[in-house]
Write an enzyme that holds these catalytic residues in place. Sequence first.
Site, short mmCIF file in Angstrom:
data_model
loop_
_atom_site.label_atom_id
_atom_site.label_comp_id
_atom_site.label_asym_id
_atom_site.label_seq_id
_atom_site.Cartn_x
_atom_site.Cartn_y
_atom_site.Cartn_z
CB ALA A 1 6.50 -7.22 1.26
CG ASN A 2 9.87 -5.75 5.23
OD1 ASN A 2 10.25 -6.78 6.12
ND2 ASN A 2 9.09 -4.63 5.64
NE ARG A 3 15.76 -10.51 0.84
CZ ARG A 3 15.65 -10.77 -0.16
NH1 ARG A 3 14.87 -12.19 0.21
NH2 ARG A 3 15.91 -10.79 -1.16
#
Length: 231
Positions: free
Chosen positions: A37-39
């Site tokens: 995932a990412n932020r």
Amino acid sequence: AIVDFFANGAEKPLQGRKMLVTAGPTHEPIDPVRYIANRSSGKQGYAIAAALADLGAEVTLVSGPTRLEAPRGVTRKSVESAKDMLAACEAALPVDGAIFAAAVADWRVETEADQKIKKRDGELPSLSLAENPDILATVSRLKSGRPALVVGFAAETETIIENGKAKLAKKGCDWIVANDVGNESGTFGGDDNQVFLLTNETVEDWPKQSKDAVAQTLATRVAQFFQGVDA
Ligand code: CTP
């Protein structure tokens, strides 16, 4: 109260326009319990969906996993992976305009494991990656049914305008909202955003402002675009 009555009754500038917005991260599954995932918080995309709806647009918000509530008057389609996000976007077409604010994962794990990958002594699992479809580029380059206005975001940590312009050309979209997502900027998860609006002809440097204010300014620009198209 009388003023409110007339304001609410007035024709809104995006009344009758269909808009598609993507927002949030994507989750790319590794196995049933893990993902890449990412932020991204989804805040900017949600604010854009809300601002467009406030101007009267019929908005479909295709959202990756976020903690946010669907804005009032917006139809949300929740997805996890980039592939699902592309399918949900295609299902939402045709639209008049599309704004791609999602932080789509560039890669997915080539083969998702059916069962949880177990830890084995002295043996590290290796993940083989495959490239995800580029949703913005796919929609920008549609031969038939391309939205009249396609807007992308460019999340950059250096030479923001130059990279943003390159992205405009590479993806084939009409506008790019380029923003600084470097660590010092506080953009990821934060409430403020400093952006440039890039078109093939122009570069605009918008002041640092709340993500809601960026969204309202952008929605106003979209409304002006369609007023120009109609004129
Ligand atoms: N985007 C998309 N589908 C992808 C990757 C990106 O629709 N698979 C969209 C994003 O929603 C955004 C724009 O493309 O509007 C740019 O995303 P960004 O991550 O900045 O660009 P990348 O193409 O991933 O390039 P790079 O990471 O190399 O800067």
